[in-house]
Design a protein around this motif. Structure first.
Motif, PDB file in Angstrom:
ATOM      1  N   GLN A 102     -76.956 -40.081 -39.815  1.00  0.00           N
ATOM      2  CA  GLN A 102     -77.046 -39.046 -38.702  1.00  0.00           C
ATOM      3  C   GLN A 102     -78.448 -40.031 -37.938  1.00  0.00           C
ATOM      4  OE1 GLN A 102     -75.320 -35.794 -37.876  1.00  0.00           O
ATOM      5  NE2 GLN A 102     -74.099 -37.426 -39.098  1.00  0.00           N
ATOM      6  N   THR A 109     -73.675 -42.238 -33.218  1.00  0.00           N
ATOM      7  CA  THR A 109     -72.349 -41.654 -33.929  1.00  0.00           C
ATOM      8  C   THR A 109     -71.067 -41.501 -33.116  1.00  0.00           C
ATOM      9  OG1 THR A 109     -73.456 -39.328 -34.004  1.00  0.00           O
ATOM     10  CG2 THR A 109     -73.697 -40.684 -35.941  1.00  0.00           C
ATOM     11  N   ASP A 110     -71.237 -40.771 -31.877  1.00  0.00           N
ATOM     12  CA  ASP A 110     -70.203 -40.627 -31.168  1.00  0.00           C
ATOM     13  C   ASP A 110     -69.634 -41.960 -30.622  1.00  0.00           C
ATOM     14  OD1 ASP A 110     -70.408 -38.045 -31.112  1.00  0.00           O
ATOM     15  OD2 ASP A 110     -71.553 -37.826 -29.267  1.00  0.00           O
ATOM     16  N   ASN A 155     -78.526 -41.145 -34.429  1.00  0.00           N
ATOM     17  CA  ASN A 155     -78.700 -40.322 -33.165  1.00  0.00           C
ATOM     18  C   ASN A 155     -77.266 -40.348 -32.929  1.00  0.00           C
ATOM     19  OD1 ASN A 155     -78.003 -42.154 -31.047  1.00  0.00           O
ATOM     20  ND2 ASN A 155     -79.925 -43.087 -31.764  1.00  0.00           N
ATOM     21  N   GLN A 156     -77.028 -39.040 -31.919  1.00  0.00           N
ATOM     22  CA  GLN A 156     -75.596 -38.427 -31.543  1.00  0.00           C
ATOM     23  C   GLN A 156     -74.927 -39.698 -30.829  1.00  0.00           C
ATOM     24  OE1 GLN A 156     -74.740 -35.480 -32.681  1.00  0.00           O
ATOM     25  NE2 GLN A 156     -72.820 -36.461 -32.294  1.00  0.00           N
ATOM     26  N   LYS A 209     -63.877 -35.051 -32.595  1.00  0.00           N
ATOM     27  CA  LYS A 209     -65.171 -34.883 -33.009  1.00  0.00           C
ATOM     28  C   LYS A 209     -65.028 -33.747 -34.450  1.00  0.00           C
ATOM     29  CE  LYS A 209     -68.133 -34.445 -28.932  1.00  0.00           C
ATOM     30  NZ  LYS A 209     -68.586 -33.569 -27.979  1.00  0.00           N
ATOM     31  N   THR A 231     -79.975 -38.006 -28.149  1.00  0.00           N
ATOM     32  CA  THR A 231     -80.109 -38.244 -29.566  1.00  0.00           C
ATOM     33  C   THR A 231     -79.239 -37.060 -30.196  1.00  0.00           C
ATOM     34  OG1 THR A 231     -81.905 -36.680 -29.903  1.00  0.00           O
ATOM     35  CG2 THR A 231     -82.482 -39.181 -29.667  1.00  0.00           C
ATOM     36  N   GLY A 232     -78.981 -35.863 -29.590  1.00  0.00           N
ATOM     37  CA  GLY A 232     -78.584 -34.728 -30.109  1.00  0.00           C
ATOM     38  C   GLY A 232     -79.455 -33.907 -30.992  1.00  0.00           C
ATOM     39  N   SER A 267     -71.512 -33.431 -37.703  1.00  0.00           N
ATOM     40  CA  SER A 267     -72.899 -33.708 -37.192  1.00  0.00           C
ATOM     41  C   SER A 267     -73.865 -32.689 -37.917  1.00  0.00           C
ATOM     42  CB  SER A 267     -72.833 -34.005 -35.983  1.00  0.00           C
ATOM     43  OG  SER A 267     -74.188 -34.098 -35.295  1.00  0.00           O
ATOM     44  N   GLY A 275     -78.191 -32.285 -35.013  1.00  0.00           N
ATOM     45  CA  GLY A 275     -78.967 -31.275 -33.899  1.00  0.00           C
ATOM     46  C   GLY A 275     -79.879 -30.057 -34.745  1.00  0.00           C
TER      47      GLY A 275
END
Lengths: 83, 350
Positions: free
Chosen positions: B267, B273-274, B269-270, B284, B43-44, B289, B292
């Motif tokens: 946002q 979004t990635d 979860n990472q 990036k 999730t980051g 982001s 975090g």
């Protein structure tokens, strides 16, 4: 698309896996600490590497790494409900 | 197809507010050490902010708005207040009406709530534009915020450690020379069950359901009055619809993704979004982001990311941004816009 590449991609994705840890017959839910997070990482990896989006139901229908490979291949070739 | 070209609107300021209290992923008592590591990696989310029991989404938005209005001295020019939230103070009246009074806005000011979550901020910008672009209104105050932590069960590993609380205030005004904005949006209500609080409203009123906690999966405990999220369904929805929507807005503007200064995504979860960023072939650095530090803050995540990650650029540079919100509903919205000289502040709520 070869299953060896598929397995290498999986081994590279998870920090606690080493080369040779995964085989076509490996049951992916038997991975140590398997959780819904692992499932998401598998789906994201397959989407990113092969541009194939597996649904939750499709993932549930798979048991082994080979099953995952087969359904991914099927969807690359235009099969499945959600290419 | 909801694709629109928007005219004559400028964003003047964006202020965000987060609670002071920090919850760290590694301190979540229902995670083992390995689970915490895996959750943070996926999730980051390293930490997030959680509002006190007596603090609501409208309180956080009030602080953002009050500070903004004092700094820019424009209380009397606000003709519309829109409050985007899924955690209002009451079933009724609309929290926007209460905020109009608390903020000392004129009684000629329209005020209403919009019941949207993660896509809500971008829809709110569209609404502000629709009212402003004819030139009849002077300024619009768009508030977007949620206290999602009030809805999650502490023992639900899939939801409780994911969400943070935050509020925001964005000031928009009529700008005769403003550059065009480009908007795309959509809805897929077949995904309504993927993020849902089943009980407590008209369909399943209080006292009509069993509110006992149930372990729905190992380590996932909740009742029908708590938020339930199906992460796999959300991932599938996002990857199927969001890149298309972003491309629709880019096509409308006749731009390519590499011409954007920044793509600012909700946002969620990472991992999501990635994955979207990779589909857009963006590095990036072009996809800021904030998850975090703040977790998934629902309707506030885009303004919070703008304040926490792009503050200097928003103030000093002319930017071409694409904002994209997506989630509960399912609902999504993308807006390509230019900004210049936008004031920002990131504040804490005591």
């Amino acid at each position: 698309m070869e299953i060896d590449d598929f397995i290498t991609a999986i081994e590279e994705e998870f920090d606690d896996l080493n080369p040779g840890d995964v085989s076509p017959n490996s049951v992916f839910r038997d991975m140590e600490g398997w959780s819904s997070m692992h499932a998401l990482i598998f789906v994201a990896l397959i989407d990113s590497k092969y541009d194939v989006l597996l649904t939750g139901d499709e993932l549930k229908s798979c048991v082994t790494i080979n099953d995952l490979f087969d359904i991914t291949l099927l969807k690359i070739n235009g099969g499945g409900a959600n290419t | 197809m909801a694709e629109l070209i928007l005219k004559h609107t400028a964003i003047k300021a964006i202020y965000s507010v987060v609670p002071k209290t920090v919850y760290k992923t590694h301190d979540y008592p229902y995670f083992s050490e390995d689970e915490a590591k895996m959750f943070a990696k996926t999730t980051g989310i390293i930490e997030r902010r959680v509002a006190a029991t007596n603090v609501t989404a409208s309180d956080m938005c009030f602080k953002a708005a009050q500070t903004l209005l004092e700094d820019l001295n424009c209380h009397h020019e606000i003709d519309l207040l829109v409050f985007v939230t899924q955690s209002p103070d009451y079933f009724l009246p609309a929290s926007a009406a209460i905020l109009q009074d608390k903020l000392g806005l004129p009684k000629t000011c329209m005020a209403f709530d919009v019941n949207l979550g993660c896509s809500g901020y971008v829809h709110g910008l569209l609404l502000a534009n629709r009212y402003l672009q004819q030139g009849g209104l002077r300024k619009v105050l768009l508030l977007a915020g949620d206290k999602s932590t009030i809805s999650t069960h502490e023992q639900d590993k899939t939801a409780f450690p994911l969400f943070g609380d935050a509020g925001s205030a964005t000031l928009l005004e009529y700008d005769a020379k403003g550059e065009d904005w480009f908007f795309d949006a959509g809805t897929d209500g077949s995904g309504a069950d993927a993020i849902i609080i089943e009980a407590g409203h008209s369909r399943m009123p209080y006292q009509s359901f069993d509110d006992q906690d149930i372990e729905v999966a190992p380590g996932v405990v909740r009742s029908k009055k708590h938020l339930a999220i199906d992460g796999m369904a959300v991932f599938n929805f996002a990857l199927k619809n969001v890149p298309k929507s972003i491309n629709n807005a880019l096509d409308l503007a006749k731009l390519s993704a590499d011409q954007l200064d920044y793509l600012v995504l909700h946002q969620a979860n990472q991992l999501i979004t990635d994955s979207i960023r990779k589909k857009m072939n963006l590095p990036k650095e072009k996809c800021p982001s904030s998850i975090g530090n703040f977790g998934n803050t629902s309707s506030a995540s885009i303004p919070l990311t703008l304040c926490s990650e792009l503050s200097e650029a928003l103030k000093n540079e002319r930017l071409c941004l694409l904002l994209c919100g997506f989630g509960v509903g399912f609902s999504w919205a993308s807006l390509l816009l230019s900004t210049h000289n936008v004031a920002t502040k990131l504040l804490e709520y005591d």
